[in-house]
Design an enzyme around this catalytic site. Structure first.
Site, PDB file in Angstrom:
ATOM      1  N   GLU A 128      71.716  29.996   0.514  1.00  0.00           N
ATOM      2  CA  GLU A 128      70.300  30.051   0.119  1.00  0.00           C
ATOM      3  C   GLU A 128      69.909  28.839  -0.719  1.00  0.00           C
ATOM      4  O   GLU A 128      70.753  28.025  -1.129  1.00  0.00           O
ATOM      5  CB  GLU A 128      70.042  31.370  -0.625  1.00  0.00           C
ATOM      6  CG  GLU A 128      70.309  32.557   0.296  1.00  0.00           C
ATOM      7  CD  GLU A 128      69.983  33.900  -0.315  1.00  0.00           C
ATOM      8  OE1 GLU A 128      69.790  33.996  -1.544  1.00  0.00           O
ATOM      9  OE2 GLU A 128      69.924  34.874   0.460  1.00  0.00           O
TER      10      GLU A 128
ATOM     11  N   GLU B 255      75.103  32.742  10.638  1.00  0.00           N
ATOM     12  CA  GLU B 255      75.321  32.371  12.036  1.00  0.00           C
ATOM     13  C   GLU B 255      75.118  30.871  12.229  1.00  0.00           C
ATOM     14  O   GLU B 255      75.862  30.211  12.965  1.00  0.00           O
ATOM     15  CB  GLU B 255      74.337  33.134  12.945  1.00  0.00           C
ATOM     16  CG  GLU B 255      74.534  34.642  12.948  1.00  0.00           C
ATOM     17  CD  GLU B 255      73.740  35.364  11.865  1.00  0.00           C
ATOM     18  OE1 GLU B 255      73.476  34.785  10.786  1.00  0.00           O
ATOM     19  OE2 GLU B 255      73.391  36.527  12.097  1.00  0.00           O
TER      20      GLU B 255
ATOM     21  N   CYS C  38      68.353  33.354  14.617  1.00  0.00           N
ATOM     22  CA  CYS C  38      69.793  33.277  14.915  1.00  0.00           C
ATOM     23  C   CYS C  38      70.101  33.789  16.316  1.00  0.00           C
ATOM     24  O   CYS C  38      71.055  33.340  16.940  1.00  0.00           O
ATOM     25  CB  CYS C  38      70.597  34.019  13.865  1.00  0.00           C
ATOM     26  SG  CYS C  38      70.665  33.086  12.326  1.00  0.00           S
TER      27      CYS C  38
ATOM     28  N   CYS D  82      69.038  37.708  12.643  1.00  0.00           N
ATOM     29  CA  CYS D  82      67.579  37.522  12.624  1.00  0.00           C
ATOM     30  C   CYS D  82      67.136  36.883  13.951  1.00  0.00           C
ATOM     31  O   CYS D  82      67.959  36.426  14.749  1.00  0.00           O
ATOM     32  CB  CYS D  82      67.171  36.644  11.443  1.00  0.00           C
ATOM     33  SG  CYS D  82      67.510  34.889  11.667  1.00  0.00           S
TER      34      CYS D  82
ATOM     35  N   CYS E   2      71.204  30.750   7.514  1.00  0.00           N
ATOM     36  CA  CYS E   2      71.914  31.996   7.812  1.00  0.00           C
ATOM     37  C   CYS E   2      73.387  31.737   8.103  1.00  0.00           C
ATOM     38  O   CYS E   2      73.784  30.618   8.469  1.00  0.00           O
ATOM     39  CB  CYS E   2      71.289  32.666   9.036  1.00  0.00           C
ATOM     40  SG  CYS E   2      69.702  33.451   8.715  1.00  0.00           S
TER      41      CYS E   2
ATOM     42  N   ASN F 148      75.856  32.610   4.691  1.00  0.00           N
ATOM     43  CA  ASN F 148      74.496  32.186   4.357  1.00  0.00           C
ATOM     44  C   ASN F 148      74.518  31.322   3.095  1.00  0.00           C
ATOM     45  O   ASN F 148      75.325  31.542   2.189  1.00  0.00           O
ATOM     46  CB  ASN F 148      73.519  33.362   4.245  1.00  0.00           C
ATOM     47  CG  ASN F 148      73.982  34.483   3.342  1.00  0.00           C
ATOM     48  OD1 ASN F 148      75.175  34.710   3.160  1.00  0.00           O
ATOM     49  ND2 ASN F 148      73.034  35.199   2.774  1.00  0.00           N
TER      50      ASN F 148
HETATM   51  N1  THU Z   1      70.890  36.409   6.800  1.00  0.00           N
HETATM   52  C1  THU Z   1      71.907  35.866   7.526  1.00  0.00           C
HETATM   53  O1  THU Z   1      72.694  35.053   7.029  1.00  0.00           O
HETATM   54  N2  THU Z   1      72.016  36.242   8.834  1.00  0.00           N
HETATM   55  C2  THU Z   1      71.222  37.155   9.434  1.00  0.00           C
HETATM   56  O2  THU Z   1      71.311  37.325  10.640  1.00  0.00           O
HETATM   57  C3  THU Z   1      70.277  37.945   8.626  1.00  0.00           C
HETATM   58  C4  THU Z   1      69.920  37.326   7.331  1.00  0.00           C
HETATM   59  C5  THU Z   1      70.751  35.986   5.401  1.00  0.00           C
HETATM   60  C6  THU Z   1      69.630  35.038   5.147  1.00  0.00           C
HETATM   61  C7  THU Z   1      69.368  35.272   3.684  1.00  0.00           C
HETATM   62  O3  THU Z   1      70.229  34.439   2.922  1.00  0.00           O
HETATM   63  C8  THU Z   1      69.757  36.720   3.449  1.00  0.00           C
HETATM   64  O4  THU Z   1      70.532  37.095   4.585  1.00  0.00           O
HETATM   65  C9  THU Z   1      68.571  37.666   3.311  1.00  0.00           C
HETATM   66  O5  THU Z   1      67.684  37.504   4.346  1.00  0.00           O
END
Ligand code: THU
Length: 130
Positions: free
Chosen positions: A41, A52, A86, A83, A50, A39
């Site tokens: 941000e 994925e 994803c 999520c 994310c 991920n």
């Molecule tokens: N996140 C992912 O990278 N993948 C997921 O399937 C769930 C959430 C990340 C996004 C964000 O940077 C952090 O987790 C909190 O939501």
């Protein structure tokens, strides 16, 4: 290199200063090659991506479009589920039978399929009348 090793390693590089929740994802594509993503941000929160999505982007950039196995890992109390967005992104490149292993950094794992994660997935076939 296993999917688990690849996802663990890439998770270390996650850029998650806002949530502090680092995620790693690894995909095995049809060629057998593993693609990994973490991920990333952003201070403008919705611009974050994310793990994925990063792994899928790496796969497509390398010229592949078929996922045969996926794994996601995070330091969560229960195996971390992708999520909603994803799930749809995975379904674009993976059949409903493809396994997605959800892992925690303390060794828990749960294996589901893309179909389990996104029943009733929206596909190109739903646009057949257009
Ligand atoms: N996140 C992912 O990278 N993948 C997921 O399937 C769930 C959430 C990340 C996004 C964000 O940077 C952090 O987790 C909190 O939501």
């Amino acid at each position: 290199m296993t999917l688990l090793d690849a996802a663990k390693a890439v998770r270390e590089n996650a850029y998650a200063p806002y949530s502090r929740f680092k995620v790693g994802a690894a995909l095995r594509a049809a060629s057998g090659t593993i693609y990994a993503g973490c991920n990333v941000e952003n201070v403008a929160y919705p611009e974050g991506t994310c793990a994925e999505a990063g792994a899928i982007a790496a796969m497509v950039a390398a010229g592949e479009t078929r996922i045969i196995e996926a794994l996601v890992i995070a330091d969560s109390p229960d195996p971390v589920p992708p999520c909603g967005g994803c799930r749809q992104k995975l379904a674009e490149f993976a059949g409903q039978e493809v396994t997605v292993t959800l892992c925690t950094t303390d060794g828990q794992a749960r294996t589901l399929t893309v179909g389990d994660l996104l029943p009733g997935v929206f596909t190109a076939a739903h646009m057949d009348r257009t």
